[in-house]
Every structure is written in C-alpha cells, then in structure tokens.
Write an enzyme that holds these catalytic residues in place. Structure first.
Site, mmCIF file in Angstrom:
data_model
loop_
_atom_site.group_PDB
_atom_site.id
_atom_site.type_symbol
_atom_site.label_atom_id
_atom_site.label_comp_id
_atom_site.label_asym_id
_atom_site.label_seq_id
_atom_site.Cartn_x
_atom_site.Cartn_y
_atom_site.Cartn_z
ATOM 1 N N VAL A 22 51.013 -151.683 19.659
ATOM 2 C CA VAL A 22 50.173 -152.878 19.546
ATOM 3 C C VAL A 22 51.007 -154.144 19.786
ATOM 4 O O VAL A 22 50.547 -155.087 20.429
ATOM 5 C CB VAL A 22 49.479 -152.944 18.165
ATOM 6 C CG1 VAL A 22 48.660 -154.228 18.019
ATOM 7 C CG2 VAL A 22 48.593 -151.723 17.948
ATOM 8 N N CYS A 23 52.237 -154.144 19.310
ATOM 9 C CA CYS A 23 53.089 -155.341 19.348
ATOM 10 C C CYS A 23 53.216 -155.971 20.733
ATOM 11 O O CYS A 23 53.026 -157.184 20.874
ATOM 12 C CB CYS A 23 54.461 -155.042 18.772
ATOM 13 S SG CYS A 23 54.418 -154.542 17.038
#
Length: 184
Positions: free
Chosen positions: A54-55
């Site tokens: 996700v980052c």
C-alpha cells in the site's frame, strides 16, 4: 496522537532527497529538521515500512501532487522507520519511486513517530498518519488510517486549501467556491 492545536515536535532526521539527486549515492542524503523550511506549511505523512504494497501507492500519489502543495507554500515530508539506505534502495528498485520529488525521512529510532503518537503498539511501525502543520508549527489537521488502508492526498490538499482561507468552509468545499458568511 497529536491533534489539532498541538505543537508539532522538533526533529532532525536523515533523509533521501527528492528528485534526481536522491538517486545518486554521492548526492542522495541530507538532514531535514523541523526548521529546514521555516515559515512554510508542512505536510508530514508517515507510512509503516518500505518495500510493502500500500505504501508506494500513497507515496507516489503525494509525490505527484507535490507541485500542488508547493503552489500553496507547503513542503511535503514522507517519513517511515526505515533507514535512509533502505529508502534509497527502494527508490532505486521501484520504478514508480524513481522520479519521486519529495524527500523520504528516516525515523529509525522511532523518535518522531513516538513524539507524534503514531507508533503502532503491536507492530512497532508508524501508522498511516497525516499532519498539516502551519508556519507557526501548530498542527491544523491530523488523521490516521489503519495499516491496511491508503490515504487520499487530494483530500489532504482540499483541507489545506480550506485551512489557508482562514474562513468557514462547508462540507466538501473546494478551492474557488464560496465560503460561509455568518449573518451580521
């Protein structure tokens, strides 16, 4: 966690520079402190770890909007608990991060994450926290997401626009729209 009205803590962290300088070992590193961009608004966002899923979607999205934030006299700082060397390696090996225009700060001692109250008690990593800090170092916006849910940088920009009006802004207000005017 810090909230609206709190003073953002002082910090001094090693970082990988944004832009092309951040891709070369001899120019990649710098130190960024709480006074590095004195007099400007600051967007400080934390992510849990490099080399995750996700980052990079969030980091890239904030990077793509860095010019929009700069137009509003706001610097963007991304922070995680990884070292500056891990940040550099990630930038070098993740195609979407190679052109990242914003610095990646290394909070390896977890001091800034702890001082802001965003250190996850179970995982020992920073939560997906976002702070808008005014030129007087006062937190004007604070939000945190679960580790599994990415943020919306466009919403952060919308909130910054509203804060910078110094006016009453209704729900879903966007820059250029009318603000609320109380009856005299």
């Amino acid at each position: 966690m810090l909230t609206v009205g709190d003073t953002f803590p002082a910090f001094a962290l090693k970082a990988v520079k944004g832009g092309p300088a951040g891709l070369k070992l001899d120019t990649a590193f710098t130190e960024i402190t709480s006074t590095s961009d004195e007099g400007k608004w600051k967007l400080v966002f934390f992510w849990p770890k490099d080399f995750t899923f996700v980052c990079p979607t969030e980091i890239v999205a904030f990077g793509k909007m860095a010019g929009d934030f700069a137009d509003r006299d706001t610097v963007v700082y991304g922070v995680s608990i990884d070292s500056e060397f891990v940040h550099l390696n990630w930038r070098l090996h993740h195609q979407d991060l190679r052109t990242l225009p914003i610095p990646m700060l290394a909070d390896i001692k977890r001091e800034l994450a702890a001082a802001t109250g965003v250190l996850d008690k179970n995982e020992g990593v920073a939560l997906r926290a976002t702070f808008l800090v005014d030129p007087n170092n006062v937190v004007r916006y604070a939000a945190v997401n679960d580790l599994s849910v990415g943020r919306n940088p466009a919403e952060v920009l919308r909130v910054l626009d509203a804060l910078q009006t110094d006016e009453l802004c209704p729900c879903n207000w966007k820059k250029g729209e009318e603000v609320l005017r109380p009856a005299a």
